[in-house]
Design a protein around this motif. Structure first.
Motif, PDB file in Angstrom:
ATOM      1  N   VAL A  70       0.830  -1.211   0.000  1.00 30.95           N
ATOM      2  CA  VAL A  70       0.000   0.000   0.000  1.00 30.95           C
ATOM      3  C   VAL A  70       0.865   1.264   0.000  1.00 30.95           C
ATOM      4  N   ALA A  71       1.773   1.386   0.975  1.00 36.25           N
ATOM      5  CA  ALA A  71       2.564   2.616   1.100  1.00 36.25           C
ATOM      6  C   ALA A  71       3.609   2.759  -0.003  1.00 36.25           C
ATOM      7  N   LYS A  72       4.472   1.746  -0.149  1.00 40.32           N
ATOM      8  CA  LYS A  72       5.565   1.878  -1.114  1.00 40.32           C
ATOM      9  C   LYS A  72       5.050   1.954  -2.541  1.00 40.32           C
ATOM     10  N   PHE A  73       4.202   0.981  -2.911  1.00 37.17           N
ATOM     11  CA  PHE A  73       3.703   0.981  -4.281  1.00 37.17           C
ATOM     12  C   PHE A  73       2.760   2.140  -4.531  1.00 37.17           C
ATOM     13  N   GLY A  74       1.994   2.502  -3.510  1.00 37.19           N
ATOM     14  CA  GLY A  74       1.093   3.633  -3.673  1.00 37.19           C
ATOM     15  C   GLY A  74       1.852   4.911  -3.970  1.00 37.19           C
ATOM     16  N   LEU A  75       2.880   5.176  -3.180  1.00 37.44           N
ATOM     17  CA  LEU A  75       3.678   6.385  -3.381  1.00 37.44           C
ATOM     18  C   LEU A  75       4.398   6.363  -4.724  1.00 37.44           C
ATOM     19  N   LEU A 186      -8.944   3.017  -1.336  1.00 34.19           N
ATOM     20  CA  LEU A 186      -8.307   4.306  -1.602  1.00 34.19           C
ATOM     21  C   LEU A 186      -8.604   4.793  -3.017  1.00 34.19           C
ATOM     22  N   SER A 187      -8.657   3.858  -3.959  1.00 32.74           N
ATOM     23  CA  SER A 187      -8.963   4.234  -5.342  1.00 32.74           C
ATOM     24  C   SER A 187     -10.379   4.792  -5.453  1.00 32.74           C
ATOM     25  N   LEU A 188     -11.319   4.123  -4.798  1.00 30.78           N
ATOM     26  CA  LEU A 188     -12.712   4.591  -4.851  1.00 30.78           C
ATOM     27  C   LEU A 188     -12.846   5.969  -4.198  1.00 30.78           C
ATOM     28  N   LEU A 189     -12.078   6.192  -3.128  1.00 32.50           N
ATOM     29  CA  LEU A 189     -12.176   7.454  -2.406  1.00 32.50           C
ATOM     30  C   LEU A 189     -11.485   8.601  -3.136  1.00 32.50           C
TER      31      LEU A 189
END
Length: 372
Positions: A70-75, A186-189
């Motif tokens: 979530v954090a690493k790939f998201g960023l 997170l994508s939906l939001l």
């Protein structure tokens, strides 16, 4: 190593390096967070039914899944969506080696040697040169997000070391089950249900192909092959091949995305890869006597862990909600560990992506994209 095994190690590094270019292409089809969620979903299913039960406690799987997935790939995806080029992303992520060493010192009390500190200083100088170069051609905010992604990768490396999974592929597949729902939420939001729906409705063979590549080729094949090599050769022999990831990352981005390679960028690549290599090689010397296939401080998957990386960004993809976005994508590369990664585990050895990413491309200027 036998010639066939050397060829396999180079192939895995190439797969992880090209992954950054594939992610960039995929971001033209999906919003970044949705794309990342689909990546982990495809990596987990149906593989989770064939790798057996988890071989480490669930607390480690969840922790690594959240920090890495979530954090690493998201960023990372967000950074690439904001204009961070694919090639440069594959290079900058290698600074995770420095973050790994710093976090390991703070959390595990592992003191780096003087030579390793020198190597980290050289790598940091490379990041400084890359930042100067990016400041003249792209958004520094996206660059900062990529560095933050590398920091998260470093944290996940230390968590993986604590988990000490005996089977990296099994570990990565189960870790891949964790980020799916958080990333979808997170994508939906943030990206909106309409944009997500439009992207899925407009799915074509190219979009589906990018998901297959980043999930099955990069993660399942990449980690599986890397682990197979680490079970047959000392980590100190296998890990250095991960330093080829930025080379393939920058080359593929230049070839397929038209990203330019400046003199400053090559200078940054030489400093960063050289520094990471210096820190990793000196760390592996003490482990060189370990039995083949046994993880050591030098190789993350063998003795202890696997890592990967990529990121999430926001941009309008084909058929999805509009939203300008510039830049190139980045990929994941596995990290040094019992089985996987390109990048460099400052505490262990190079680590990288499915992710990997897991991690040196060339940068083109930001490219605006929108969809309708």
């Amino acid at each position: 190593m036998r010639p066939a095994h050397i060829a396999l190690a180079v192939l895995v590094a190439a797969v992880w390096g090209v992954n950054f270019t594939v992610i960039e292409i995929g971001l033209d089809h999906f919003p970044p967070l949705l794309f990342s969620a689909l990546r982990f979903l495809a990596a987990a299913l149906p593989a989770v039914f064939f790798v057996g039960r988890p071989k480490v406690a669930w607390k480690w799987i969840v922790a690594v899944g959240l920090v890495l997935g979530v954090a690493k790939f998201g960023l990372l995806f967000i950074a690439m969506d904001a204009g961070m080029p694919a090639g440069l992303s594959s290079l900058v992520l290698q600074i995770q080696a420095v973050f790994t060493a710093v976090i390991a010192f703070a959390a595990l009390g592992e003191r780096p040697s003087g030579v390793r500190v020198l190597g980290m200083a050289v790598a940091l100088a490379g990041i400084g040169v890359a930042a100067v170069d990016e400041g003249t051609s792209g958004p520094l905010g996206a660059f900062a997000l990529c560095v933050a992604a590398a920091a998260c990768w470093g944290a996940s490396n230390v968590l993986t070391r604590k988990a000490a999974p005996p089977d990296a592929l099994n570990f990565m597949v189960w870790v891949s089950t964790v980020p799916v729902l958080p990333l979808l939420a997170l994508s939906l939001l943030t990206e909106g249900p309409t944009r997500d729906y439009d992207a899925l409705r407009a799915l074509d063979w190219q979009g589906a192909g990018t998901v297959v590549y980043v999930a099955w080729v990069t993660t399942v094949f990449g980690f599986g092959a890397w682990g197979w090599l680490l079970h047959r050769h000392p980590a100190s022999t296998v890990a250095p091949f991960s330093l080829l990831v930025p080379v393939f990352g920058m080359s593929s981005a230049a070839l397929f995305l038209g990203e330019s390679v400046t003199a400053l960028r090559w200078c940054a690549a030489a400093l960063l890869v050289g520094g990471v290599g210096l820190a990793s090689v000196t760390a592996r010397r003490g482990a060189a006597g370990a039995a083949p296939g046994v993880g050591t401080d030098a190789a993350p998957e063998a003795g202890a862990r696997g890592r990967a990386g990529s990121g999430v960004g926001s941009r309008g993809g084909a058929g999805s909600g509009a939203g300008p976005r510039g830049g190139a994508g980045a990929g994941t590369g596995p990290a040094a560990s019992p089985v996987p990664c390109p990048g460099a585990d400052a505490v262990a050895g190079p680590a990288a992506d499915p992710a990997s990413c897991p991690a040196a491309d060339v940068v083109a200027g930001p490219r605006g994209r929108s969809s309708g």
